[in-house]
Scaffold this motif. Sequence first.
Motif, PDB file in Angstrom:
ATOM      1  N   VAL A   1       0.820  -1.216   0.000  1.00 28.59           N
ATOM      2  CA  VAL A   1       0.000   0.000   0.000  1.00 28.59           C
ATOM      3  C   VAL A   1       0.853   1.265   0.000  1.00 28.59           C
ATOM      4  O   VAL A   1       0.335   2.360  -0.242  1.00 28.59           O
ATOM      5  CB  VAL A   1      -0.990   0.032   1.189  1.00 28.59           C
ATOM      6  CG1 VAL A   1      -2.002  -1.087   1.067  1.00 28.59           C
ATOM      7  CG2 VAL A   1      -0.261  -0.027   2.512  1.00 28.59           C
TER       8      VAL A   1
ATOM      9  N   PHE B   1     -10.831   0.149  -1.535  1.00 28.15           N
ATOM     10  CA  PHE B   1     -10.548  -0.713  -0.381  1.00 28.15           C
ATOM     11  C   PHE B   1     -11.828  -1.006   0.379  1.00 28.15           C
ATOM     12  O   PHE B   1     -12.780  -0.235   0.352  1.00 28.15           O
ATOM     13  CB  PHE B   1      -9.460  -0.136   0.526  1.00 28.15           C
ATOM     14  CG  PHE B   1      -9.792   1.144   1.239  1.00 28.15           C
ATOM     15  CD1 PHE B   1     -10.373   1.138   2.499  1.00 28.15           C
ATOM     16  CD2 PHE B   1      -9.486   2.369   0.667  1.00 28.15           C
ATOM     17  CE1 PHE B   1     -10.645   2.310   3.182  1.00 28.15           C
ATOM     18  CE2 PHE B   1      -9.753   3.554   1.326  1.00 28.15           C
ATOM     19  CZ  PHE B   1     -10.340   3.526   2.597  1.00 28.15           C
TER      20      PHE B   1
ATOM     21  N   ASP C   1      -7.000  -1.913  -6.622  1.00 33.15           N
ATOM     22  CA  ASP C   1      -7.629  -2.431  -5.404  1.00 33.15           C
ATOM     23  C   ASP C   1      -6.508  -2.696  -4.400  1.00 33.15           C
ATOM     24  O   ASP C   1      -5.503  -3.328  -4.744  1.00 33.15           O
ATOM     25  CB  ASP C   1      -8.392  -3.726  -5.719  1.00 33.15           C
ATOM     26  CG  ASP C   1      -9.347  -4.160  -4.606  1.00 33.15           C
ATOM     27  OD1 ASP C   1      -8.970  -4.047  -3.417  1.00 33.15           O
ATOM     28  OD2 ASP C   1     -10.453  -4.631  -4.931  1.00 33.15           O
TER      29      ASP C   1
ATOM     30  N   ASP D   1      -8.569  -4.960   2.035  1.00 40.38           N
ATOM     31  CA  ASP D   1      -9.475  -4.561   3.108  1.00 40.38           C
ATOM     32  C   ASP D   1      -8.740  -4.011   4.322  1.00 40.38           C
ATOM     33  O   ASP D   1      -7.606  -4.417   4.614  1.00 40.38           O
ATOM     34  CB  ASP D   1     -10.313  -5.758   3.576  1.00 40.38           C
ATOM     35  CG  ASP D   1     -11.350  -6.186   2.559  1.00 40.38           C
ATOM     36  OD1 ASP D   1     -11.627  -5.409   1.627  1.00 40.38           O
ATOM     37  OD2 ASP D   1     -11.876  -7.312   2.679  1.00 40.38           O
TER      38      ASP D   1
END
Length: 385
Positions: A82, A93, A140, A143
């Motif tokens: 990230v 996310f 993407d 999470d």
Amino acid sequence: MSEFTGRPDPSLPNAEGAWAQQAEANLGDRRLREEIDRGLTFGLEAAPTINDRTISTFVRGEKPHFAGERGTFLKCPFIEDVNEVDDAEVAIFGVPLDAGATYRPGTRFGPQGIRRSTNLFGTYNYESGVDLREQLNMVDIGDVFTIPGNLEKSFDQISQAMAHVAQKGVMPIVLGGDHSIGFPTIRGLAPYMDGNIGIIHFDRHVDTQETDLDERMHTTPWFHATNIKNAPATNLVQIGIGGWQSPREGVKVGRDRKSTVITVGDVERVGIEKIAETALEIAWKGAKAVYLSFDIDVIDAGFVPGTGWPEPGGLLPREALNLVKLVSEPGLAGLEVVECSPPYDWAEQTALMSSRVILDSLAAQVRTGKLGNKAAKADRPAWGP
């Protein structure tokens, strides 16, 4: 249509359809060709009996839509580190959280359900003349690690995640999660806005009470978000409110803080164009940016059964999507879609509608030139210009 002007010719009965046919011809296919080349390299060439030589032995691209799930939104590129998110223009996310639910749980599975539903879609939209694979550098990043038994620790995680993306100058797209995340997302985003931030909030419920069941829950985000200095309640516009589930405590807060409430009846009475115009005028007044928070239960419960607190009588899907496109056109600082609860969903209806909200908002911003302006520079699989 004699000449492609970038806008439909209103004199034609098939104005949008004719415009879209020409618009498709102006789209490139570089990213598609790169994807096919990678598929053939990493997935092996197909068996000799396969006539279409762009097909690989192992699924490594968009098609077929029923196989090869990569686990990302729309099968867009995944960034594992990230710290490298600044190479993107838009970052997806998830926030898998349902600890703030006061009725039905299950929204912790929302990000997973929304991502999976996008396997049905391609990257090209006919009416908007947009192909996200070719025009938008979107990734993407997975999470947020939420803590199921502790809302406040989860809020800290969410704010930190939001701040990380925002400070990199990347637009965050958040897959909820229950609506309690509205507070920590704004808390993470607001410090990186050069001035006030307006909020356009689609919902059947006001979500402005201070506490619910003695805690900050999914019914309370806008009480706490509008306590943030540069997220004033006067720039909060709530669309779709009504029914039998709006606590009077929250109504009092909205009245005292002078937020704007627009009901489904208002939408019916004056039409979506006027509602969008009003929402934008109020949300942007004195603000430098606008954030869109979309609770999927704003749509009539008959169309979105998989949600935490269904309320009949909401917006029709077409109304909701057209409003989203109109309020997105000037550009957004970020977007969240919340309250998708796959355990209560039927045939992925709610997840599909949740993903459409995101896709239609992105397409509207690409079409107006607010997105699609940042090419990837790192040596990685990428989408966009």
